[in-house]
Motif scaffolding. Sequence first.
Motif, PDB file in Angstrom:
ATOM      1  N   GLY A  23      96.544  41.285  96.845  1.00 56.05           N
ATOM      2  CA  GLY A  23      96.617  41.320  95.375  1.00 56.05           C
ATOM      3  C   GLY A  23      95.316  40.895  94.727  1.00 56.05           C
ATOM      4  O   GLY A  23      94.861  41.498  93.755  1.00 56.05           O
ATOM      5  N   GLY A  24      94.705  39.853  95.261  1.00 59.67           N
ATOM      6  CA  GLY A  24      93.428  39.397  94.712  1.00 59.67           C
ATOM      7  C   GLY A  24      92.326  40.431  94.905  1.00 59.67           C
ATOM      8  O   GLY A  24      91.520  40.678  94.006  1.00 59.67           O
ATOM      9  N   TRP A  26      92.750  43.730  95.328  1.00 62.00           N
ATOM     10  CA  TRP A  26      93.068  44.885  94.474  1.00 62.00           C
ATOM     11  C   TRP A  26      92.614  44.610  93.042  1.00 62.00           C
ATOM     12  O   TRP A  26      91.944  45.431  92.419  1.00 62.00           O
ATOM     13  CB  TRP A  26      94.572  45.148  94.514  1.00 62.00           C
ATOM     14  N   PHE A  27      92.997  43.443  92.536  1.00 62.83           N
ATOM     15  CA  PHE A  27      92.665  43.102  91.153  1.00 62.83           C
ATOM     16  C   PHE A  27      91.165  42.987  90.954  1.00 62.83           C
ATOM     17  O   PHE A  27      90.629  43.474  89.953  1.00 62.83           O
ATOM     18  CB  PHE A  27      93.363  41.797  90.759  1.00 62.83           C
ATOM     19  N   ALA A  28      90.468  42.382  91.902  1.00 60.06           N
ATOM     20  CA  ALA A  28      89.027  42.174  91.766  1.00 60.06           C
ATOM     21  C   ALA A  28      88.231  43.462  91.854  1.00 60.06           C
ATOM     22  O   ALA A  28      87.188  43.605  91.223  1.00 60.06           O
ATOM     23  CB  ALA A  28      88.550  41.202  92.843  1.00 60.06           C
ATOM     24  N   THR A  31      90.526  46.613  88.897  1.00 55.86           N
ATOM     25  CA  THR A  31      90.683  46.323  87.473  1.00 55.86           C
ATOM     26  C   THR A  31      89.370  46.470  86.708  1.00 55.86           C
ATOM     27  O   THR A  31      89.362  47.079  85.637  1.00 55.86           O
ATOM     28  CB  THR A  31      91.313  44.940  87.280  1.00 55.86           C
ATOM     29  N   THR A  34      88.763  50.179  86.143  1.00 56.78           N
ATOM     30  CA  THR A  34      89.692  50.720  85.148  1.00 56.78           C
ATOM     31  C   THR A  34      89.255  50.340  83.739  1.00 56.78           C
ATOM     32  O   THR A  34      89.254  51.181  82.834  1.00 56.78           O
ATOM     33  CB  THR A  34      91.123  50.207  85.418  1.00 56.78           C
ATOM     34  N   THR A  73      98.839  48.545  91.447  1.00 55.48           N
ATOM     35  CA  THR A  73      98.258  47.876  90.292  1.00 55.48           C
ATOM     36  C   THR A  73      99.224  46.857  89.686  1.00 55.48           C
ATOM     37  O   THR A  73      98.794  45.840  89.144  1.00 55.48           O
ATOM     38  CB  THR A  73      97.839  48.919  89.237  1.00 55.48           C
ATOM     39  N   PRO A  77      98.798  42.447  92.397  1.00 56.09           N
ATOM     40  CA  PRO A  77      98.349  41.286  91.615  1.00 56.09           C
ATOM     41  C   PRO A  77      99.490  40.335  91.249  1.00 56.09           C
ATOM     42  O   PRO A  77      99.280  39.129  91.118  1.00 56.09           O
ATOM     43  CB  PRO A  77      97.731  41.915  90.367  1.00 56.09           C
ATOM     44  N   HIS A  80      99.947  38.075  94.136  1.00 59.65           N
ATOM     45  CA  HIS A  80      98.811  37.153  94.125  1.00 59.65           C
ATOM     46  C   HIS A  80      99.076  36.022  93.129  1.00 59.65           C
ATOM     47  O   HIS A  80      98.921  34.839  93.460  1.00 59.65           O
ATOM     48  CB  HIS A  80      97.536  37.922  93.741  1.00 59.65           C
ATOM     49  N   ALA A  81      99.483  36.385  91.927  1.00 59.25           N
ATOM     50  CA  ALA A  81      99.715  35.394  90.878  1.00 59.25           C
ATOM     51  C   ALA A  81     100.858  34.452  91.230  1.00 59.25           C
ATOM     52  O   ALA A  81     100.755  33.229  91.035  1.00 59.25           O
ATOM     53  CB  ALA A  81     100.009  36.100  89.553  1.00 59.25           C
TER      54      ALA A  81
END
Length: 123
Positions: A23-24, A26-28, A31, A34, A73, A77, A80-81
Amino acid sequence: MNKINPNPRRSEEPVWWSLFGAGGSWFAMLTPVTVLLAGILVPLGVIDASAMSYERMQVVAGSWLGKAVMAGTVILPLWHAMHRIHHGIHDLGVKAGLASKVVCYGFAALVSVVTLLLLFTAL
């Protein structure tokens, strides 16, 4: 002298850490791209707005790859959160233990299932 336990207790922690890491990552990585594309380059006119028209995005969202990207997406994340929140509660000294794990990971699992159901039945 410390003896090594030949039958250590199995832990499910590697599962949560792998979802946290995925998740981290993917987000890093995705995002910022995008935000750059949809939030900066298209409004500034660097990329033609028709490239991201509703009709084109609907075709992308309807494909299996588009659905997989949208699922990743939302879902990765979130895991992760929730992992970070679970460990943050522990770091604050709250003795929530199993309850914190059930609430955090249960919420992430519920939202993941709902996301997958919505993506693969509605679109």
